[in-house]
Design a protein around this motif. Structure first.
Motif, short mmCIF file in Angstrom:
data_model
loop_
_atom_site.label_atom_id
_atom_site.label_comp_id
_atom_site.label_asym_id
_atom_site.label_seq_id
_atom_site.Cartn_x
_atom_site.Cartn_y
_atom_site.Cartn_z
N GLU A 156 -30.92 -87.08 123.97
CA GLU A 156 -31.20 -87.13 122.53
C GLU A 156 -32.42 -88.01 122.32
OE1 GLU A 156 -29.07 -88.36 118.30
OE2 GLU A 156 -28.09 -88.89 120.18
N VAL A 157 -33.35 -87.53 121.50
CA VAL A 157 -34.53 -88.31 121.14
C VAL A 157 -34.52 -88.41 119.62
CG1 VAL A 157 -37.03 -88.50 121.26
CG2 VAL A 157 -35.79 -87.40 123.13
N ILE A 158 -34.51 -89.64 119.11
CA ILE A 158 -34.41 -89.85 117.67
C ILE A 158 -35.26 -91.03 117.26
CG2 ILE A 158 -32.33 -91.27 117.95
CD1 ILE A 158 -31.32 -89.99 115.29
N GLU A 159 -35.88 -90.95 116.08
CA GLU A 159 -36.69 -92.09 115.61
C GLU A 159 -35.77 -93.29 115.40
OE1 GLU A 159 -40.28 -93.15 112.51
OE2 GLU A 159 -39.31 -91.21 112.37
N TRP A 160 -36.30 -94.47 115.70
CA TRP A 160 -35.51 -95.71 115.65
C TRP A 160 -36.34 -96.78 114.96
CZ3 TRP A 160 -36.22 -100.42 118.59
CH2 TRP A 160 -35.12 -101.27 118.57
N LYS A 161 -35.68 -97.60 114.16
CA LYS A 161 -36.36 -98.70 113.46
C LYS A 161 -35.84 -100.02 113.98
CE LYS A 161 -37.24 -100.69 108.94
NZ LYS A 161 -37.00 -100.59 107.49
N LYS A 162 -36.72 -100.82 114.51
CA LYS A 162 -36.35 -102.15 114.99
C LYS A 162 -36.16 -103.08 113.79
CE LYS A 162 -38.03 -105.95 117.82
NZ LYS A 162 -39.11 -106.42 118.69
N VAL A 163 -35.02 -103.76 113.74
CA VAL A 163 -34.73 -104.70 112.66
C VAL A 163 -34.60 -106.11 113.19
CG1 VAL A 163 -33.07 -105.32 110.85
CG2 VAL A 163 -33.61 -102.91 111.26
N ILE A 164 -33.95 -106.28 114.32
CA ILE A 164 -33.73 -107.61 114.92
C ILE A 164 -34.20 -107.58 116.37
CG2 ILE A 164 -31.98 -109.29 115.59
CD1 ILE A 164 -30.27 -108.24 113.28
N GLY A 165 -34.81 -108.67 116.80
CA GLY A 165 -35.16 -108.79 118.21
C GLY A 165 -36.62 -108.84 118.49
#
Length: 91
Positions: free
Chosen positions: A82-91
């Protein structure tokens, strides 16, 4: 900054040897591509059973193309990808 994409791969049952045999080619592909920001195996009671990678790519098509050309994919290791857009929030 370009968008981030999560690549979530699940190994076929009983395919650990395929993973081990293809590992160096996979790691070389990661290094050479220049778009992998984080990566590591998924674990089931300590045993490798898949992969999670975070890619920084221009668009979803580029991320999908990267995943399609991963040596693990070419070796038939994965049961699903599975390839899906991801938003970094923490880290």
């Amino acid at each position: 900054m370009m968008p981030l994409f999560a690549v979530i791969c699940r190994d076929k049952p009983g395919a650990l040897q395929t993973r081990l045999d293809t590992r160096e080619a996979h790691l070389g592909f990661i290094r050479d591509s220049g778009i992998v920001r984080m990566a590591g195996p998924l674990l089931d009671e300590g045993a490798m059973c898949g992969s999670l990678l975070i890619l920084e790519a221009e668009d979803l098509a580029t991320a999908r193309d990267w995943a399609a050309n991963d040596p693990y994919k070419g070796a038939g290791l994965f049961d699903s990808v599975e390839v899906i857009e991801w938003k970094k929030v923490i880290g």
